[in-house]
Design a protein around this motif. Sequence first.
Motif, short mmCIF file in Angstrom:
data_model
loop_
_atom_site.label_atom_id
_atom_site.label_comp_id
_atom_site.label_asym_id
_atom_site.label_seq_id
_atom_site.Cartn_x
_atom_site.Cartn_y
_atom_site.Cartn_z
N THR A 160 -13.23 -3.16 2.36
CA THR A 160 -12.63 -4.87 2.27
C THR A 160 -13.79 -5.74 1.62
O THR A 160 -14.66 -6.07 1.93
N SER B 117 -11.64 -2.48 -2.14
CA SER B 117 -10.44 -3.54 -2.20
C SER B 117 -10.81 -4.86 -3.02
O SER B 117 -11.99 -4.97 -2.22
N ASN C 160 -6.88 -3.42 -6.63
CA ASN C 160 -6.32 -4.62 -6.47
C ASN C 160 -5.60 -4.79 -5.70
O ASN C 160 -4.05 -4.18 -5.30
N TYR C 161 -5.60 -5.53 -3.91
CA TYR C 161 -4.50 -4.67 -3.09
C TYR C 161 -3.13 -5.36 -3.50
O TYR C 161 -2.31 -5.66 -2.67
N ILE D 277 -2.70 -0.26 -0.65
CA ILE D 277 -3.94 0.01 0.70
C ILE D 277 -3.29 1.82 0.91
O ILE D 277 -4.58 2.71 0.90
N THR E 138 -4.35 -3.92 6.66
CA THR E 138 -5.44 -4.32 6.14
C THR E 138 -6.29 -2.68 6.81
O THR E 138 -6.18 -2.04 7.20
#
Lengths: 340, 340
Positions: free
Chosen positions: B161, B185, B205-206, B211, B232
Motif C-alpha cells: 500500500t 496501490s 488507484n484505490y 481493492i 484496506t
Amino acid sequence: MAPVRNARVLMNEYPTGYPEPGKTTVYDDSQTIDIDNVPLNGGFLLKTLVLSIDPYLRGRMRPTGGYTPGFPLGKPLLSYGVGVVLRSETDKAKAGDHLYGQFTHEEYSVRAVLGDLAHIEDKHGLPWSVYTGAAGMPGQTAYVGWKEFAKPKKDDVVFVTTGAGPVGSFVIQLAKADGLKVIASAGSDEKVAFMKEIGADVAFNYKTTSISEVLAKEGPIDIYWDHVGGETLEAALDAADIGARFIECGMISGYNTGGAPVRNLMQVIGKDITIRGFIVSRSFGKYLKEFYDTVPEKLAKGEIKYREEVTHGLDKVGDVILGVQKGTNKAKAVIHVADG
Amino acid sequence: MAPVRNARVLMNEYPTGYPEPGKTTVYDDSQTIDIDNVPLNGGFLLKTLVLSIDPYLRGRMRPTGGYTPGFPLGKPLLSYGVGVVLRSETDKAKAGDHLYGQFTHEEYSVRAVLGDLAHIEDKHGLPWSVYTGAAGMPGQTAYVGWKEFAKPKKDDVVFVTTGAGPVGSFVIQLAKADGLKVIASAGSDEKVAFMKEIGADVAFNYKTTSISEVLAKEGPIDIYWDHVGGETLEAALDAADIGARFIECGMISGYNTGGAPVRNLMQVIGKDITIRGFIVSRSFGKYLKEFYDTVPEKLAKGEIKYREEVTHGLDKVGDVILGVQKGTNKAKAVIHVADG
C-alpha cells in the motif's frame, strides 16, 4: 440382532446470532442400523463414545464455514470424538480399536477408510473423553501454540484468556512450568478458583472486574494468549510491552456477531508486537510423538490438571454448543454418547 | 553580523481530526538569533537545511504521543532533518559537518550534545533531502522491514500500500529484486504510473478501483505491506493465503479518526497469519552499515528510483503535514529550509 436406534444431530439452519437448539441443529432419532449386518464394503463400523464440543464449531455453522468448511444443511454435524470399532473389513482398523478424530454426530457410522482417524490407546486409565480434551485437540493446541509461538523469556508476564477452559488451563500450566508470572481471566468465580488452583498468579472474573485495570496493575504483558478478540484484545494491545507476542487461538467475542472490531491495532507498530494466528493441525505434526509420550501420563498422575463437564446423550448437543458459545459451561464440554 | 530571523513552527493545539495549518501548528518568525555570538556552552550551532514530513507525525500531535512522545504545546515540532554545523565548541561536531536525525522546526538551533544525530557525507551527489527519504528513515524502514519480516519465498505475491511513497516505492523495488509478483496501490493515476515504472506488476488507484476485487483477481497474497490499516487491512486479511506475513508499518486510515476498526482479524487464526508491527529505530542497527554502504550509491545511479516533492519554507510546514495526512502530496514530502 434387530436394528437399533441410530440417533443423529443434524445441521438444520444457519444461525445469524447465537445457535438455537432445535432450530440451528436438530436431534433426529428416526433412523435405525443393523449393527451385525450393515454392509461395510471393505470399511468398518464405528460406535461413537464421546464427542467434543468446542468454540470453533460456530465457524462451521455457516455456508462458507470458518477455517474449516461449513456444515451442509440436513447432514450430521462433525466434531472431534472417540469411538470404538465394532466390525471391520480392513486391517487399518480392527474390532476393538479405539479411534480419535473427526466424528459425525451419529451413534454409529460406517467408514470407508481410516482417513485422518488416529488410533489411541489408553495406557494410564484416563476416561476416553480426556482424549478429546487435555489429551486431544485442545491440549495439543495449547502445547504447540506455546512451544512454537510464545518464545518465553525470564520475567515475562503472560495474560491467558478463558483460563479455565481446556486450552487456557493447559497454557497456564505450561507458562508456570516455564517460571513466568501468569494473569488469567474467566467468566465465573468458580473458574477463577480453578485458575488459582493450577497456578495462576493473578486470576480474575472478567464479568465483575475490569480487564484494563488488572492489566494496568499487573502488566505490562509480554505474551497474550487470545481466545476472545474484540475488546479483550484491545485491552491486551494497550497493556502490551515492547516486543510482545500475541498468540491468536480464538476470538469468541466475534463468533456470534459477525466479528468484533479492534480499533487500536496501531499498537502493534509502536510496540513491535507480533500477532500469530494458528490452527493446531498445521503445526502439531512435529510435536505429536512428544505429546502422546508425555501428556496422558502427566494427566493421569495429576501433574497436569484438567477439568471436564460431561453431558450424556446426543439429544443435548444443541444445548451444549450454545453453552460453549455463551461461556456458561463449567469446563471442557464433552458429550458422552455411549460406553465402550 | 546582526541578529537574523530564526523562524520556527510551534505545536499550538492538539487536533481531534485532521491537523489545521495555523491552528494545530503555527509559524512564528518573531525570534532572532545572533549567529556569530550566540553562546554555545560547549555545544554547537546547527543550521537546518531540510525537514522531513512523514505520516507518523500525526501520532505526536496529542498529549500522550503516538509511539513517540507527544509534542509539547508552544514548543517547536520535531522531525527528521538534515543540517550543517556553523560553529562548534565540541569535537563531536565540527563546523561544516552535515548531521541527520531529529531536528527542531527552527532555522537555527544550539545543541548541547550530539545525541542521536548522525554524521552524513554525500559521496554521490545526492540532494541532502534524499537523506531524509530514500536514504533516510523511510528508506531504512523499507529496508529493515523487508529484510527482517517479509521472509519472501519463490512465487510469493506481495501487496504494497502507499506504493508511490518513499517507503512503499522502496518496498516494491526490494520485492521485485527478490523476483516476486507485486500488487501496489496508491491514490492517484500519476502515482499508479510511477509504481508501474518501478516494476509493480499490478498497480491501481484505490480511489477508483476496488481493492478487494483486485486482490481476488491477482491474489491470494503472501506478504502484505501495510501503511493504511482499517478497511484496506481487512481486504488484505480476506485475500491472504495460508501462512501470510503482514508487515505493519503504518495505519494512516486511523490517524485522524481515533483508530480505524478491523473486524475480520479472525482470519489470522484460520490462515496462520503472522502480523508484525515495527518501528525502524529498534531493528535498524544491524543493517546500518550495509544500508549506507549500498543504498545512496544505488539511488545516485538510478538503480533504486525515488521521488520527492520539495516545498520551500518553514511557513509551509502546516500545509505539507495536512497534505501527507490526506495523501494529496505527490511524493516524499520535504521542506527545504535553507541551502548549505
